[in-house]
Design a protein around this motif. Structure first.
Motif: not given
Ligand SMILES: [Zn+2]
Ligand SMILES: [Mg+2]
Length: 193
Positions: A111, A104-106, A114
């Protein structure tokens, strides 16, 4: 899906092992520092052999990792993918591999992927049809890992690691988890019996 918050053992054989990354596979860096490159990725002792043992036992191994550092601009998605490619190459030297990496890059609350949210499990289920939480184990060193696994109805193993790298919430994580292990090799011994 199993109801959440119930510590029932899985009623089917184990098929898939979900691994958190930082603090389980590689050394967690101090709060505010990020594993932004392979040079900062220090494999923990016995991890390669432990993953090899899971693969030899015929299990699927999936990494699920929160990489908020991308959202914070500390490194890029390409950097994360490069680290995972290097790890895969290292594992291959020992006859081991990770079947899939999800990250998860958020940033927080942006989002559905995550951890402890279930998005990365849903992504994995798309790629591996038939995979179910009841035959899966989540191994992690953070409360969010244990909450992720429990909400889905997985068996959970908390990796306690060394005291200096523990994050806030680790005591609760240890209490909530089905089992506790000192490190990934210990968790794998518990999984393989
Ligand atoms: Zn995410
Ligand atoms: Mg971790």
């Amino acid at each position: 899906m199993e109801p959440s918050g119930v510590n029932t053992p899985p009623d089917m054989d184990i098929e898939t092992i979900f691994l958190d990354r930082d603090g389980v596979i590689n050394q967690k860096l101090p709060e505010g520092e990020y594993v932004s490159s392979w040079e900062r990725f220090a494999l923990l002792p016995g991890v390669v052999e432990a993953i090899a043992a899971l693969k030899q036992a015929g299990l699927r191994v999936i990494v699920v990792t929160n990489q908020r550092g991308v959202a914070l601009g500390r490194y890029t998605i390409a950097d994360v993918e490069a680290i995972h490619a290097r790890l895969q190459a290292e594992l291959a030297k020992h006859g081991a591999k990770v079947d899939a990496f999800y990250f998860c890059p958020h940033d927080k609350k942006q989002c559905q992927c995550r951890k402890p949210l279930s998005g990365m499990f849903e992504q994995a289920r798309t790629e591996f049809p038939g995979m179910v939480a009841a035959s899966s184990v989540m191994v992690g060193d953070s409360l969010s890992d244990i909450e992720f696994g429990r909400a889905l109805g997985m068996r959970t193993i908390f990796v306690s690691g060394d005291a200096e790298h523990r994050k806030a919430g680790w005591e609760k994580a240890g209490e909530l988890a089905d089992e506790v292990a000192a490190d990934l090799p210990g968790a794998v011994r518990q999984i393989l019996g």
